[in-house]
Write a protein that holds these residues in place. Structure first.
Motif, mmCIF file in Angstrom:
data_model
loop_
_atom_site.group_PDB
_atom_site.id
_atom_site.type_symbol
_atom_site.label_atom_id
_atom_site.label_comp_id
_atom_site.label_asym_id
_atom_site.label_seq_id
_atom_site.Cartn_x
_atom_site.Cartn_y
_atom_site.Cartn_z
ATOM 1 N N ARG A 73 0.835 -1.207 0.000
ATOM 2 C CA ARG A 73 0.000 0.000 0.000
ATOM 3 C C ARG A 73 0.869 1.257 0.000
ATOM 4 O O ARG A 73 0.581 2.223 -0.721
ATOM 5 C CB ARG A 73 -0.924 -0.010 1.221
ATOM 6 N N GLU A 74 1.947 1.253 0.776
ATOM 7 C CA GLU A 74 2.837 2.410 0.813
ATOM 8 C C GLU A 74 3.516 2.616 -0.535
ATOM 9 O O GLU A 74 3.668 3.764 -1.005
ATOM 10 C CB GLU A 74 3.882 2.235 1.911
ATOM 11 N N THR A 75 3.911 1.522 -1.173
ATOM 12 C CA THR A 75 4.503 1.623 -2.508
ATOM 13 C C THR A 75 3.510 2.215 -3.500
ATOM 14 O O THR A 75 3.851 3.086 -4.321
ATOM 15 C CB THR A 75 4.968 0.230 -2.986
ATOM 16 N N GLN A 76 2.275 1.746 -3.436
ATOM 17 C CA GLN A 76 1.241 2.273 -4.332
ATOM 18 C C GLN A 76 0.993 3.761 -4.088
ATOM 19 O O GLN A 76 0.771 4.535 -5.035
ATOM 20 C CB GLN A 76 -0.047 1.476 -4.151
ATOM 21 N N PHE A 77 1.039 4.184 -2.826
ATOM 22 C CA PHE A 77 0.866 5.601 -2.509
ATOM 23 C C PHE A 77 1.956 6.441 -3.192
ATOM 24 O O PHE A 77 1.671 7.478 -3.793
ATOM 25 C CB PHE A 77 0.924 5.827 -1.000
ATOM 26 N N ILE A 78 3.211 6.000 -3.074
ATOM 27 C CA ILE A 78 4.314 6.775 -3.645
ATOM 28 C C ILE A 78 4.199 6.849 -5.159
ATOM 29 O O ILE A 78 4.331 7.933 -5.765
ATOM 30 C CB ILE A 78 5.665 6.151 -3.229
ATOM 31 N N VAL A 79 3.951 5.715 -5.800
ATOM 32 C CA VAL A 79 3.834 5.698 -7.256
ATOM 33 C C VAL A 79 2.676 6.578 -7.714
ATOM 34 O O VAL A 79 2.808 7.372 -8.662
ATOM 35 C CB VAL A 79 3.653 4.250 -7.764
ATOM 36 N N SER A 80 1.531 6.465 -7.058
ATOM 37 C CA SER A 80 0.363 7.266 -7.424
ATOM 38 C C SER A 80 0.632 8.753 -7.236
ATOM 39 O O SER A 80 0.261 9.579 -8.078
ATOM 40 C CB SER A 80 -0.846 6.837 -6.583
ATOM 41 N N TRP A 81 1.310 9.109 -6.145
ATOM 42 C CA TRP A 81 1.587 10.520 -5.868
ATOM 43 C C TRP A 81 2.518 11.118 -6.920
ATOM 44 O O TRP A 81 2.267 12.208 -7.430
ATOM 45 C CB TRP A 81 2.196 10.658 -4.475
ATOM 46 N N VAL A 82 3.570 10.399 -7.268
ATOM 47 C CA VAL A 82 4.515 10.918 -8.260
ATOM 48 C C VAL A 82 3.854 11.015 -9.628
ATOM 49 O O VAL A 82 3.959 12.040 -10.307
ATOM 50 C CB VAL A 82 5.775 10.025 -8.322
ATOM 51 N N GLU A 83 3.168 9.956 -10.039
ATOM 52 C CA GLU A 83 2.539 9.962 -11.358
ATOM 53 C C GLU A 83 1.350 10.911 -11.425
ATOM 54 O O GLU A 83 0.968 11.350 -12.508
ATOM 55 C CB GLU A 83 2.109 8.542 -11.722
ATOM 56 N N GLY A 84 0.780 11.241 -10.254
ATOM 57 C CA GLY A 84 -0.334 12.187 -10.218
ATOM 58 C C GLY A 84 0.104 13.617 -10.018
ATOM 59 O O GLY A 84 -0.683 14.471 -9.599
ATOM 60 N N LEU A 85 1.403 13.911 -10.262
ATOM 61 C CA LEU A 85 1.975 15.268 -10.232
ATOM 62 C C LEU A 85 2.200 15.800 -8.824
ATOM 63 O O LEU A 85 2.386 16.984 -8.617
ATOM 64 C CB LEU A 85 1.119 16.253 -11.035
ATOM 65 N N GLY A 86 2.173 14.937 -7.817
ATOM 66 C CA GLY A 86 2.628 15.294 -6.478
ATOM 67 C C GLY A 86 1.895 16.422 -5.781
ATOM 68 O O GLY A 86 2.523 17.407 -5.377
ATOM 69 N N PRO A 87 0.569 16.307 -5.586
ATOM 70 C CA PRO A 87 -0.145 17.377 -4.870
ATOM 71 C C PRO A 87 0.288 17.482 -3.414
ATOM 72 O O PRO A 87 0.626 16.481 -2.781
ATOM 73 C CB PRO A 87 -1.616 16.969 -4.975
ATOM 74 N N ARG A 88 0.264 18.702 -2.899
ATOM 75 C CA ARG A 88 0.709 18.935 -1.525
ATOM 76 C C ARG A 88 -0.389 18.641 -0.519
ATOM 77 O O ARG A 88 -0.185 17.960 0.477
ATOM 78 C CB ARG A 88 1.179 20.368 -1.374
ATOM 79 N N ASN A 89 -1.567 19.225 -0.739
ATOM 80 C CA ASN A 89 -2.683 19.018 0.182
ATOM 81 C C ASN A 89 -3.985 19.130 -0.589
ATOM 82 O O ASN A 89 -3.987 19.174 -1.821
ATOM 83 C CB ASN A 89 -2.635 20.015 1.352
ATOM 84 N N ALA A 90 -5.093 19.172 0.132
ATOM 85 C CA ALA A 90 -6.401 19.199 -0.518
ATOM 86 C C ALA A 90 -6.846 20.608 -0.876
ATOM 87 O O ALA A 90 -8.028 20.839 -1.105
ATOM 88 C CB ALA A 90 -7.437 18.525 0.377
ATOM 89 N N GLY A 91 -5.925 21.548 -0.901
ATOM 90 C CA GLY A 91 -6.267 22.912 -1.284
ATOM 91 C C GLY A 91 -6.701 23.777 -0.130
ATOM 92 O O GLY A 91 -7.434 24.745 -0.311
#
Length: 375
Positions: free
Chosen positions: A103-121
């Protein structure tokens, strides 16, 4: 007519290419994984022990630092090169396990490929209290520079070691005089590097007996025995620190400290070592790539920790126990070793090895010396 055509083309071309160049400047986020929520938790649990200011590798504490290194982090995580943890999940449970979960690996991959958002705005409006300070940005926090188990009963500072810039991995052995005038029982020990930039790992043995009594890695800096067990240190004992160093950008003078914690009362179980030297398999000499050792247990034994000393070329190591009823339990299976990140494997709970069982270690690619800390 020709002048009209030239004018038309000259005016039309910018209109064709302008939307394309503007479109690439605003890409759409495609992930719900946020730095301030999932990613910072992963960094705290697995990364900032090394990836911090004045640490052995590039910092990953702030959002900006992590975003800029995102592609490299993603590649290393997918290749299982970082965090450095050779044990394969599913074989043994370890207190110092630094492996990322799926799950942690999936989080990192998703975050990087999703352009690395900081927070929910979240927007800071400053309307509740006009004098309130702006909240500090969320970032990972490295927790070191203090004794994790409290103040030790005995502290000893090691001799200074000079690490020149540009030097490869080197191992220094430092003898520590504990100044013990009588026998003491040790329930825990802790190591505090003087400069974390250059220290990769440390292992500690009693000089007089050779017994392994502790270790340190950046992600697990303590050795704490189970309740009711202790190491025995005779009067006049010395500890040999075997420290793995790697150079920094400039010359470093490093001086570390060890702390020992004495048992408050006599412990019923004295921890000792069981050594297995995996050599060319005598039962199958044609298999020149296989190294093996085994021993029969003459009494019930509790395994506390495993320390395979890996030599260059070793591809994999398996530690297993064959029980009297014919079953086999794998205590450790590890592969893809990083030679500059040696590590022991500290069992979460002592593992009972029944009398009559056969404990074995099998390595491929080179010899391995296995130390089993047990009582």
């Amino acid at each position: 007519m020709n002048r009209f055509l030239v004018l038309f083309v000259f005016c039309f071309v910018p209109l064709v290419f302008l939307p394309s160049s503007v479109g690439h400047a605003h890409e759409t986020l495609t992930t719900t994984v946020l730095f301030d929520r999932e990613i910072v938790r992963i960094l705290n649990n697995h990364c900032v022990m090394c990836h911090a200011e004045n640490g052995p590798s590039f910092p990953l504490e702030t959002y900006e630092q992590t975003w800029l290194q995102g592609r490299k982090v993603r590649a290393d995580v997918i290749a299982r090169q970082m965090p450095p943890w050779p044990a394969v999940p599913g074989y043994g449970q370890f207190a110092n396990d630094n492996n990322l979960t799926l799950r942690e690996t999936q989080f990192i991959v998703s975050w990087v490929e999703g352009l690395g958002p900081r927070n929910a705005g979240t927007v800071f409006t400053n309307v509740v209290d006009p004098g309130a300070a702006r909240p500090k940005p969320v970032q990972a926090q490295a927790s070191f520079g203090h004794w994790q188990l409290g103040e030790p009963n005995l502290k000893r500072q090691l001799d200074a070691v000079i690490i020149e810039s540009g030097q490869p991995i080197q191992i220094k052995r430092i003898v520590i005089d504990l100044g013990l005038s009588s026998e003491r029982r040790i329930r825990a020990m802790e190591f505090m590097p003087g400069d974390r930039r250059v220290v990769r790992a440390a292992f500690f043995r009693v000089q007089e007996t050779g017994q392994w009594i502790g270790s340190w890695t950046p992600w697990y800096g303590i050795t704490e025995l189970p309740a009711g067990s202790s190491y025995r240190l005779a009067a006049g004992s010395h500890v040999v620190a075997e420290i793995y160093y790697r150079s920094a950008k400039e010359r470093v003078v490093e001086r570390s400290t060890i702390g020992l914690f004495f048992a408050d009362k006599p412990a019923p179980n004295t921890v000792s070592d069981l050594i297995l030297d995996a050599k060319i398999d005598a039962k199958n000499p044609s298999a020149s790539n296989r190294f093996h050792a085994e021993t029969s247990l003459m009494a019930d034994t509790h395994a506390v920790a495993l320390y395979p000393e890996i030599t260059p070329g070793v591809k994999s190591v398996e530690v297993s126990v064959r029980t009297p009823d014919g079953g086999t339990d794998v205590l450790l299976f590890a592969k893809a070793f990083a030679m500059d990140w040696p590590t022991p494997y500290v069992l979460k709970k002592p593992v009972l090895l029944r009398r009559g069982s056969t404990l074995s270690v099998t390595a491929y690619g080179g010899p391995v010396k296995l130390t089993v800390s047990r009582y």
